[in-house]
Write an enzyme that holds these catalytic residues in place. Structure first.
Site, short mmCIF file in Angstrom:
data_model
loop_
_atom_site.label_atom_id
_atom_site.label_comp_id
_atom_site.label_asym_id
_atom_site.label_seq_id
_atom_site.Cartn_x
_atom_site.Cartn_y
_atom_site.Cartn_z
N ARG A 34 107.94 -102.56 -46.50
CA ARG A 34 107.16 -103.77 -46.19
C ARG A 34 105.90 -104.37 -46.34
O ARG A 34 106.01 -105.42 -45.44
CB ARG A 34 108.26 -104.75 -47.21
CG ARG A 34 109.02 -103.90 -47.94
CD ARG A 34 110.21 -105.10 -48.54
NE ARG A 34 111.17 -104.42 -49.78
CZ ARG A 34 112.14 -105.13 -49.65
NH1 ARG A 34 112.56 -106.32 -49.67
NH2 ARG A 34 113.16 -104.31 -51.35
N CYS A 35 105.33 -103.91 -44.91
CA CYS A 35 104.22 -103.72 -44.24
C CYS A 35 103.35 -104.36 -44.26
O CYS A 35 102.70 -103.43 -45.23
CB CYS A 35 105.24 -103.21 -42.32
SG CYS A 35 103.72 -103.22 -41.75
N LEU A 36 101.92 -104.82 -43.83
CA LEU A 36 100.86 -104.74 -43.98
C LEU A 36 100.63 -103.52 -43.64
O LEU A 36 99.34 -102.91 -44.16
CB LEU A 36 99.64 -105.97 -42.96
CG LEU A 36 98.44 -105.83 -42.38
CD1 LEU A 36 98.50 -106.16 -44.54
CD2 LEU A 36 97.78 -106.94 -41.49
N PHE A 37 101.01 -102.77 -43.03
CA PHE A 37 100.14 -101.17 -42.81
C PHE A 37 100.95 -100.16 -43.37
O PHE A 37 100.57 -98.81 -43.11
CB PHE A 37 100.57 -100.66 -40.95
CG PHE A 37 99.61 -101.86 -40.09
CD1 PHE A 37 98.21 -101.92 -40.10
CD2 PHE A 37 100.40 -103.07 -39.07
CE1 PHE A 37 97.49 -102.83 -39.59
CE2 PHE A 37 100.08 -103.68 -38.65
CZ PHE A 37 98.32 -104.07 -38.38
N THR A 38 101.67 -100.59 -44.66
CA THR A 38 102.61 -99.53 -44.98
C THR A 38 101.67 -98.34 -45.64
O THR A 38 101.63 -97.62 -45.93
CB THR A 38 103.54 -100.18 -45.94
OG1 THR A 38 104.51 -100.87 -45.53
CG2 THR A 38 104.21 -99.20 -46.83
#
Length: 159
Positions: A34-38
């Protein structure tokens, strides 16, 4: 303890070490669902498929130390990676990468390749460590570094 002797747990609960990857180029990444970088999972999988037969192994280590962006258990993480990004590269059990409970692997990686101004601490998910065939940390890359930007270094290490 060397890189290849550090005890690990795979995402499906098996105990192992990195000795099975001896002689391979490694790209070790702390990941989160659940990360911006996922979305980097897709680019990591592309690199994996392109270079696995040449000797590259991408290794994903889920971590929930940054903004609670990996709250699920191992089965949920594995399902997410397979369903959403068709991840086939090896994934491991959730670990901590900073602090007193930091996993021995990340203690070794961050000591060998500190970040900006010599700070060993991992700043966020999707920090990447490129390791050569002899188990030496070759380079460290920030979360915002797109995996495709590592391709030149990967090719160099693959020879």
């Amino acid at each position: 303890m060397g890189l290849y002797e550090i005890p690990l747990t795979t995402i499906d609960g098996r105990t192992c070490t990195l000795s099975r990857y001896r002689g391979r180029v490694l790209l070790i990444v702390n990941v989160a669902s659940r990360c911006l970088f996922t979305p980097q999972y897709a680019a990591l999988e592309t690199l994996h498929r392109r270079y696995v037969d040449a000797g590259l192994s991408i290794l994903g280590f889920p971590c929930d130390q940054f903004g609670h962006q990996e709250p699920g258990g191992e089965a949920e993480i594995a399902d997410f990676c397979a369903a959403r990004y068709a991840v086939t590269f090896p994934m491991f059990a959730k670990i901590e990468v900073n602090g007193e409970s930091a996993h021995a692997l990340y203690r070794l990686l961050t000591a060998a390749a500190p970040g900006w101004w010599g700070v060993e601490r991992i700043r966020w998910n999707f920090t990447k460590f490129l390791v050569d065939r002899e188990g030496r940390v070759y380079s460290r890359h920030a979360p915002q570094t797109a995996p495709r930007r590592l391709e030149r270094g990967i090719r160099r290490l693959l020879g």
